[in-house]
Motif scaffolding. Structure first.
Motif, PDB file in Angstrom:
ATOM      1  N   LEU A 260       0.773  -0.993  -0.595  1.00  0.00           N
ATOM      2  CA  LEU A 260       0.220  -0.436   0.369  1.00  0.00           C
ATOM      3  C   LEU A 260       0.757   1.265  -0.034  1.00  0.00           C
ATOM      4  O   LEU A 260       2.380   1.032   0.576  1.00  0.00           O
ATOM      5  CB  LEU A 260      -0.612   0.104   1.181  1.00  0.00           C
ATOM      6  N   ARG A 261       0.066   2.101  -0.414  1.00  0.00           N
ATOM      7  CA  ARG A 261       1.465   3.637  -1.016  1.00  0.00           C
ATOM      8  C   ARG A 261       0.757   4.060   0.600  1.00  0.00           C
ATOM      9  O   ARG A 261      -0.051   5.078   0.728  1.00  0.00           O
ATOM     10  CB  ARG A 261       1.038   3.865  -2.041  1.00  0.00           C
ATOM     11  N   PHE A 262       1.221   5.182   1.099  1.00  0.00           N
ATOM     12  CA  PHE A 262       0.686   6.629   2.114  1.00  0.00           C
ATOM     13  C   PHE A 262       0.284   7.771   1.632  1.00  0.00           C
ATOM     14  O   PHE A 262       0.490   7.261   0.107  1.00  0.00           O
ATOM     15  CB  PHE A 262       2.394   7.017   2.820  1.00  0.00           C
TER      16      PHE A 262
ATOM     17  N   PHE B  28     -11.023   2.247   4.056  1.00  0.00           N
ATOM     18  CA  PHE B  28     -10.060   3.550   5.085  1.00  0.00           C
ATOM     19  C   PHE B  28      -9.824   4.779   3.857  1.00  0.00           C
ATOM     20  O   PHE B  28      -8.839   4.262   2.650  1.00  0.00           O
ATOM     21  CB  PHE B  28      -8.856   3.336   5.494  1.00  0.00           C
ATOM     22  N   ASP B  29      -9.997   6.100   4.108  1.00  0.00           N
ATOM     23  CA  ASP B  29     -10.062   6.829   2.815  1.00  0.00           C
ATOM     24  C   ASP B  29      -8.515   7.486   3.180  1.00  0.00           C
ATOM     25  O   ASP B  29      -8.408   8.638   1.662  1.00  0.00           O
ATOM     26  CB  ASP B  29     -10.651   7.999   4.056  1.00  0.00           C
ATOM     27  N   SER B  30      -7.066   7.354   4.446  1.00  0.00           N
ATOM     28  CA  SER B  30      -6.172   7.384   3.453  1.00  0.00           C
ATOM     29  C   SER B  30      -5.194   6.791   4.762  1.00  0.00           C
ATOM     30  O   SER B  30      -5.691   6.817   5.885  1.00  0.00           O
ATOM     31  CB  SER B  30      -6.359   9.391   4.070  1.00  0.00           C
ATOM     32  N   LEU B  31      -4.335   6.514   4.663  1.00  0.00           N
ATOM     33  CA  LEU B  31      -3.929   5.273   4.606  1.00  0.00           C
ATOM     34  C   LEU B  31      -1.647   6.659   5.470  1.00  0.00           C
ATOM     35  O   LEU B  31      -1.008   7.024   4.724  1.00  0.00           O
ATOM     36  CB  LEU B  31      -3.196   4.335   4.082  1.00  0.00           C
ATOM     37  N   ILE B  32      -2.729   5.991   7.014  1.00  0.00           N
ATOM     38  CA  ILE B  32      -1.505   7.657   7.766  1.00  0.00           C
ATOM     39  C   ILE B  32      -0.061   6.181   8.213  1.00  0.00           C
ATOM     40  O   ILE B  32       1.259   6.800   9.144  1.00  0.00           O
ATOM     41  CB  ILE B  32      -1.970   7.817   9.087  1.00  0.00           C
ATOM     42  N   LEU B  33       0.253   5.343   7.986  1.00  0.00           N
ATOM     43  CA  LEU B  33       0.732   4.137   8.605  1.00  0.00           C
ATOM     44  C   LEU B  33       2.309   4.872   7.169  1.00  0.00           C
ATOM     45  O   LEU B  33       2.582   5.231   6.509  1.00  0.00           O
ATOM     46  CB  LEU B  33       0.993   2.307   8.110  1.00  0.00           C
TER      47      LEU B  33
ATOM     48  N   TYR C 239       7.561  12.323   3.452  1.00  0.00           N
ATOM     49  CA  TYR C 239       7.644  13.410   3.260  1.00  0.00           C
ATOM     50  C   TYR C 239       8.764  13.023   2.372  1.00  0.00           C
ATOM     51  O   TYR C 239       9.468  12.303   2.682  1.00  0.00           O
ATOM     52  CB  TYR C 239       8.359  13.787   4.627  1.00  0.00           C
ATOM     53  N   ARG C 240       9.169  14.003   1.566  1.00  0.00           N
ATOM     54  CA  ARG C 240      10.743  14.367   0.675  1.00  0.00           C
ATOM     55  C   ARG C 240      11.630  13.713   1.277  1.00  0.00           C
ATOM     56  O   ARG C 240      12.600  13.973   0.712  1.00  0.00           O
ATOM     57  CB  ARG C 240       9.948  14.868  -0.536  1.00  0.00           C
TER      58      ARG C 240
ATOM     59  N   PHE D 223       1.347  11.579  10.376  1.00  0.00           N
ATOM     60  CA  PHE D 223      -0.519  12.285  10.536  1.00  0.00           C
ATOM     61  C   PHE D 223      -0.183  13.530   8.645  1.00  0.00           C
ATOM     62  O   PHE D 223       0.818  13.865   8.988  1.00  0.00           O
ATOM     63  CB  PHE D 223      -0.719  13.315  11.646  1.00  0.00           C
ATOM     64  N   LYS D 224      -1.350  13.501   8.989  1.00  0.00           N
ATOM     65  CA  LYS D 224      -0.941  14.409   7.598  1.00  0.00           C
ATOM     66  C   LYS D 224      -1.424  16.630   8.425  1.00  0.00           C
ATOM     67  O   LYS D 224      -3.396  16.652   7.910  1.00  0.00           O
ATOM     68  CB  LYS D 224      -1.915  14.527   6.865  1.00  0.00           C
ATOM     69  N   PRO D 225      -1.243  17.061   8.654  1.00  0.00           N
ATOM     70  CA  PRO D 225      -1.359  18.208   9.655  1.00  0.00           C
ATOM     71  C   PRO D 225      -0.973  20.087   8.308  1.00  0.00           C
ATOM     72  O   PRO D 225      -0.547  19.463   7.076  1.00  0.00           O
ATOM     73  CB  PRO D 225       0.093  18.716  10.223  1.00  0.00           C
ATOM     74  N   ILE D 226      -2.328  20.429   8.592  1.00  0.00           N
ATOM     75  CA  ILE D 226      -2.127  21.379   7.698  1.00  0.00           C
ATOM     76  C   ILE D 226      -1.502  23.502   8.932  1.00  0.00           C
ATOM     77  O   ILE D 226      -2.161  23.126   9.958  1.00  0.00           O
ATOM     78  CB  ILE D 226      -3.314  21.503   7.446  1.00  0.00           C
ATOM     79  N   TRP D 227      -0.419  23.632   8.046  1.00  0.00           N
ATOM     80  CA  TRP D 227       0.095  24.475   8.758  1.00  0.00           C
ATOM     81  C   TRP D 227      -0.450  25.844   7.890  1.00  0.00           C
ATOM     82  O   TRP D 227      -0.540  25.776   6.915  1.00  0.00           O
ATOM     83  CB  TRP D 227       1.070  24.435   8.572  1.00  0.00           C
ATOM     84  N   ASN D 228      -1.039  26.487   9.131  1.00  0.00           N
ATOM     85  CA  ASN D 228      -1.275  28.308   8.570  1.00  0.00           C
ATOM     86  C   ASN D 228      -0.233  29.159   9.406  1.00  0.00           C
ATOM     87  O   ASN D 228       0.165  28.586  10.750  1.00  0.00           O
ATOM     88  CB  ASN D 228      -2.852  28.661   9.260  1.00  0.00           C
ATOM     89  N   ASN D 229       0.106  30.079   8.652  1.00  0.00           N
ATOM     90  CA  ASN D 229       0.991  31.283   9.441  1.00  0.00           C
ATOM     91  C   ASN D 229      -0.403  32.531   9.331  1.00  0.00           C
ATOM     92  O   ASN D 229      -1.328  32.960   8.462  1.00  0.00           O
ATOM     93  CB  ASN D 229       1.978  31.845   8.199  1.00  0.00           C
TER      94      ASN D 229
END
Length: 425
Positions: free
Chosen positions: A303-305, A364-369, A403-404, A418-424
């Motif tokens: 599976l792909r992240f 499962f909508d998104s794999l976070i492993l 992550y790259r 996790f897939k966080p969303i950062w805001n300034n």
């Protein structure tokens, strides 16, 4: 000038079964006479293929047979295969620890090898002395070694023990020091066997980052052996598969890992009835099939992240049953519990028709492993009473780095991302 740094032609390595050494004096004389006449080893012509699952039919066996391979400068080559396939034998020949029976190897540049715990280390000497000894063996001057010394000790994390004999190091510390010496003393070719399995998660990440760095930024070549497909795929650009001593595939790493897993793992729905199960109480129902589906509805083991996936379960009951609560538990291969879900927690209870195959899916909508190898446990409850339970089923791998950035300081990847969303703000 060619950028090929390793060229292997018609390489074979043959061993005699059942005895230490090459056999009788008569065999040795026959080999010598053949060599004097420019002929091949006469006993290499009768060797058996190295299939460890079969009974021996000959006194000789091919650990490697007719290997042809070229490795380019700056390439990271993944060497994949089952235990006994010939991976370590190939690396030992490359490192000049043993010699080939037939064929030739041409190498351009110095080779540093880490083939097993403590490779190249004298256990009676201190860590400091071993660093200078290994550097001298590789042809480096004392001044060159001194310039790299602090980096080696810092990477190995053994500053406290650097003047202690290596025989008092733990296996993990010996691997750390051995890898640091091999990587920092500037070899043109770095050869690393499965020894990274001994190190902890932090060291594995540092070692993989270092191998990427010496290849990408310093133009050095790396040969990497591992059974962890996630590590192989994240690190290597090209790969080969060895099977019973023969090179069966050479291609881009994506194709090689996919072919290897497909050849060694049955991706169809397994027959679960024969597996060891923990029997429950009350009504009789059991799992008879389970499979993992990708976002494109293909049955897979990789599976792909970040991508969606589904688990399809098949259940048979002796009689019609209502109120079934189905569960899935995720674990890694070290039996560490990661997460679980019960259909009942989402308000979903199922019914099963008597003596027919009932299919249930969970999406499962998104794999976070994070990249690695995992497995599942499955359960059926009626309400909160266990009806059927299976452990160690549905093994799968996650093969895409989330992550790259290949280096994350002060820690390992962990199990989930996790897939966080950062805001300034």
């Amino acid at each position: 000038m060619s950028d090929t740094v390793i060229k292997i032609e018609n390489l074979s390595k043959i061993y005699r079964l059942g005895e230490v050494g090459t056999g009788t004096l008569s065999h040795d004389l026959n080999r010598w006479w053949a060599r004097m006449r420019g002929k091949e080893d006469p006993f290499a012509l009768v060797g058996q293929t190295n299939d460890r699952t079969k009974q021996a039919e000959s006194d000789y066996v091919y650990a490697l047979k007719d290997i042809n391979l070229e490795v380019k400068q700056g390439e990271i080559l993944g060497v994949i295969g089952k235990n006994g396939a010939g991976k370590s034998t190939l690396l030992k020949i490359l490192s000049r620890i043993t010699t080939p029976s037939t064929g030739s190897i041409k190498v351009k540049g110095r080779i540093a090898s880490l083939l097993e715990v403590g490779t190249g280390m004298n256990p009676e000497m201190t860590g400091r002395e071993n660093i200078y000894l290994n550097g001298a063996i590789m042809g480096m001057s004392r001044a060159e070694i001194t310039r790299k010394f602090d980096e080696i000790v810092d990477f190995a994390g053994c500053a406290m023990y650097v003047d202690t004999p290596v025989k008092r190091y733990s296996s993990g510390m010996r691997v750390r020091l051995g890898f640091a010496v091999a990587a920092f003393l500037e070899p043109e070719i770095l050869v690393v066997d499965e020894v990274l399995a001994v190190g902890d998660a932090e060291f594995k990440k540092k070692a993989i980052g270092k191998m990427q760095d010496v290849s990408t930024n310093e133009g050095r070549t790396v040969l990497f052996v591992s059974h962890n497909m996630a590590s192989i795929k994240s690190l290597c650009t090209r790969g080969i598969i060895l099977e019973n001593g023969c090179l069966t595939l050479e291609d881009k790493i994506e194709s090689v890992t996919k072919a290897y897993i497909k050849s060694n793992v049955e991706v169809k729905s397994p027959i679960l009835g024969s597996l060891e199960r923990k029997k429950g109480y009350g009504v009789s129902a059991k799992f008879v099939g389970a499979e993992i589906l990708s976002a494109t509805e293909e049955v897979v083991k990789i599976l792909r992240f970040g991508e969606p996936f589904k688990i399809r379960l098949k259940i048979i009951a002796d009689s019609s049953i209502q109120n079934l609560n189905v569960g899935v538990r995720f674990e890694n291969t070290s039996d560490v519990f990661i997460s679980s879900c019960l259909s009942g927690d989402s308000g979903m209870y199922f019914s099963a028709e008597a003596e027919s195959e009932n299919t249930i899916e969970v999406r499962f909508d998104s794999l976070i492993l994070n990249p690695g190898d995992y497995k599942m446990a499955l359960s059926i409850r009626q309400g909160n009473v266990f009806v059927d339970q299976l452990t160690n089923v549905l093994p799968f791998s996650v093969d895409e780095l989330p992550y790259r950035n290949s280096f994350i300081p002060n820690g390992a990847w962990g199990l989930v991302a996790f897939k966080p969303i950062w805001n300034n703000l």
